[in-house]
Design a protein around this motif. Sequence first.
Motif, mmCIF file in Angstrom:
data_model
loop_
_atom_site.group_PDB
_atom_site.id
_atom_site.type_symbol
_atom_site.label_atom_id
_atom_site.label_comp_id
_atom_site.label_asym_id
_atom_site.label_seq_id
_atom_site.Cartn_x
_atom_site.Cartn_y
_atom_site.Cartn_z
ATOM 1 N N ASP A 1 0.820 -1.221 0.000
ATOM 2 C CA ASP A 1 0.000 0.000 0.000
ATOM 3 C C ASP A 1 0.850 1.265 0.000
ATOM 4 N N SER A 2 2.024 1.188 0.630
ATOM 5 C CA SER A 2 2.846 2.393 0.742
ATOM 6 C C SER A 2 3.707 2.655 -0.501
ATOM 7 N N CYS A 3 3.729 1.713 -1.410
ATOM 8 C CA CYS A 3 4.580 1.852 -2.604
ATOM 9 C C CYS A 3 4.027 2.955 -3.516
ATOM 10 N N LYS A 4 4.902 3.871 -3.935
ATOM 11 C CA LYS A 4 4.495 4.965 -4.829
ATOM 12 C C LYS A 4 4.370 4.427 -6.261
ATOM 13 N N ARG A 5 3.446 5.008 -7.010
ATOM 14 C CA ARG A 5 3.218 4.528 -8.386
ATOM 15 C C ARG A 5 3.483 5.651 -9.373
ATOM 16 N N PHE A 6 4.286 5.333 -10.379
ATOM 17 C CA PHE A 6 4.596 6.318 -11.415
ATOM 18 C C PHE A 6 4.423 5.716 -12.804
ATOM 19 N N LEU A 7 3.916 6.550 -13.710
ATOM 20 C CA LEU A 7 3.882 6.221 -15.137
ATOM 21 C C LEU A 7 4.885 7.137 -15.820
ATOM 22 N N GLN A 8 5.666 6.567 -16.699
ATOM 23 C CA GLN A 8 6.698 7.363 -17.381
ATOM 24 C C GLN A 8 6.679 7.027 -18.870
ATOM 25 N N VAL A 9 6.542 8.041 -19.683
ATOM 26 C CA VAL A 9 6.470 7.778 -21.127
ATOM 27 C C VAL A 9 7.824 7.288 -21.648
ATOM 28 N N GLU A 10 7.781 6.328 -22.551
ATOM 29 C CA GLU A 10 9.013 5.940 -23.257
ATOM 30 C C GLU A 10 9.364 7.113 -24.158
ATOM 31 N N TRP A 11 10.604 7.577 -24.071
ATOM 32 C CA TRP A 11 10.998 8.878 -24.617
ATOM 33 C C TRP A 11 10.611 9.040 -26.090
ATOM 34 N N SER A 12 10.805 8.013 -26.887
ATOM 35 C CA SER A 12 10.526 8.147 -28.332
ATOM 36 C C SER A 12 9.019 8.235 -28.615
ATOM 37 N N LYS A 13 8.203 7.918 -27.607
ATOM 38 C CA LYS A 13 6.739 7.935 -27.793
ATOM 39 C C LYS A 13 6.090 9.144 -27.115
ATOM 40 N N ARG A 14 6.910 10.101 -26.685
ATOM 41 C CA ARG A 14 6.329 11.179 -25.877
ATOM 42 C C ARG A 14 5.314 12.016 -26.653
ATOM 43 N N GLU A 15 5.509 12.165 -27.966
ATOM 44 C CA GLU A 15 4.572 12.989 -28.741
ATOM 45 C C GLU A 15 3.191 12.338 -28.800
ATOM 46 N N THR A 16 3.162 10.991 -28.926
ATOM 47 C CA THR A 16 1.871 10.311 -29.098
ATOM 48 C C THR A 16 1.258 9.840 -27.783
ATOM 49 N N MET A 17 2.100 9.509 -26.774
ATOM 50 C CA MET A 17 1.547 8.874 -25.574
ATOM 51 C C MET A 17 1.419 9.800 -24.365
ATOM 52 N N MET A 18 2.089 10.951 -24.381
ATOM 53 C CA MET A 18 2.121 11.766 -23.156
ATOM 54 C C MET A 18 0.718 12.220 -22.738
ATOM 55 N N GLN A 19 -0.095 12.660 -23.706
ATOM 56 C CA GLN A 19 -1.437 13.123 -23.350
ATOM 57 C C GLN A 19 -2.265 11.977 -22.755
ATOM 58 N N ASN A 20 -2.092 10.764 -23.308
ATOM 59 C CA ASN A 20 -2.818 9.602 -22.765
ATOM 60 C C ASN A 20 -2.416 9.349 -21.309
ATOM 61 N N ILE A 21 -1.145 9.543 -21.031
ATOM 62 C CA ILE A 21 -0.668 9.326 -19.655
ATOM 63 C C ILE A 21 -1.243 10.393 -18.719
ATOM 64 N N ILE A 22 -1.259 11.627 -19.171
ATOM 65 C CA ILE A 22 -1.849 12.707 -18.356
ATOM 66 C C ILE A 22 -3.318 12.385 -18.076
ATOM 67 N N ASP A 23 -4.059 12.009 -19.127
ATOM 68 C CA ASP A 23 -5.486 11.688 -18.960
ATOM 69 C C ASP A 23 -5.663 10.515 -17.995
ATOM 70 N N TYR A 24 -4.786 9.507 -18.122
ATOM 71 C CA TYR A 24 -4.897 8.320 -17.279
ATOM 72 C C TYR A 24 -4.640 8.681 -15.813
ATOM 73 N N SER A 25 -3.635 9.522 -15.585
ATOM 74 C CA SER A 25 -3.307 9.913 -14.215
ATOM 75 C C SER A 25 -4.439 10.737 -13.591
ATOM 76 N N LEU A 26 -5.025 11.619 -14.379
ATOM 77 C CA LEU A 26 -6.131 12.437 -13.857
ATOM 78 C C LEU A 26 -7.331 11.562 -13.481
ATOM 79 N N ALA A 27 -7.552 10.513 -14.260
ATOM 80 C CA ALA A 27 -8.687 9.612 -13.983
ATOM 81 C C ALA A 27 -8.347 8.582 -12.911
#
Length: 198
Positions: free
Chosen positions: A155-181
Amino acid sequence: MGELPVMETFYTIQGEGYYAGYPAYFIRLGGCDIGCHWCDVKESWDSEMHPKKTVTEIVSNIPEQVKLAVITGGEPCMYDLTILTQELKKREIQTNLETSGAYEIMGDFDWICLSPKKRKLPLDSSLQKANELKVVIYNQDDFNFAEFFGSKITDSCKRFLQVEWSKRETMMQNIIDYSLANPQWAISVQIHKYLKIR
Ligand code: SF4
């Protein structure tokens, strides 16, 4: 004293995860048999390519002001890191680990960042020790991969999502949306790449 294959050591600002922004001395060990296709340190894979150094040599080269060491790779848990972590602690240096979790963790660590990889899954024992779960997001399926391991950590473990650098243009917004939800997931931004430092 034990020897370890050292690819490189450098003092910089940690760019990723929970300790992003902290000055940290990186000890990058050679050797990894996991083979992620997007790996950005493929030159670390063959341990034979990197000179073996004694723990005494490794620790004595660390600048005096260092407070935090990050042991990374490669896959550092291919080795028993007990002596290295003990010697770091004698110098009152915090011991952080970056691992895929695919090998038994051997050493005295203050912080364990586990980043699971599909080609060789983490051990349950490693997941239980993790202080931080950092999942690299390359495609949409990786959110399911993240949730699968998110259900296996403490339960105490922190959770992070990190975009694979070459995919930042296509995946970053999806990650932001996922984190907000799903606000149990924070975003890890590779700030060292934006700062153009190591
Ligand atoms: Fe590269 Fe790390 Fe994957 Fe090994 S586990 S192949 S070092 S990204």
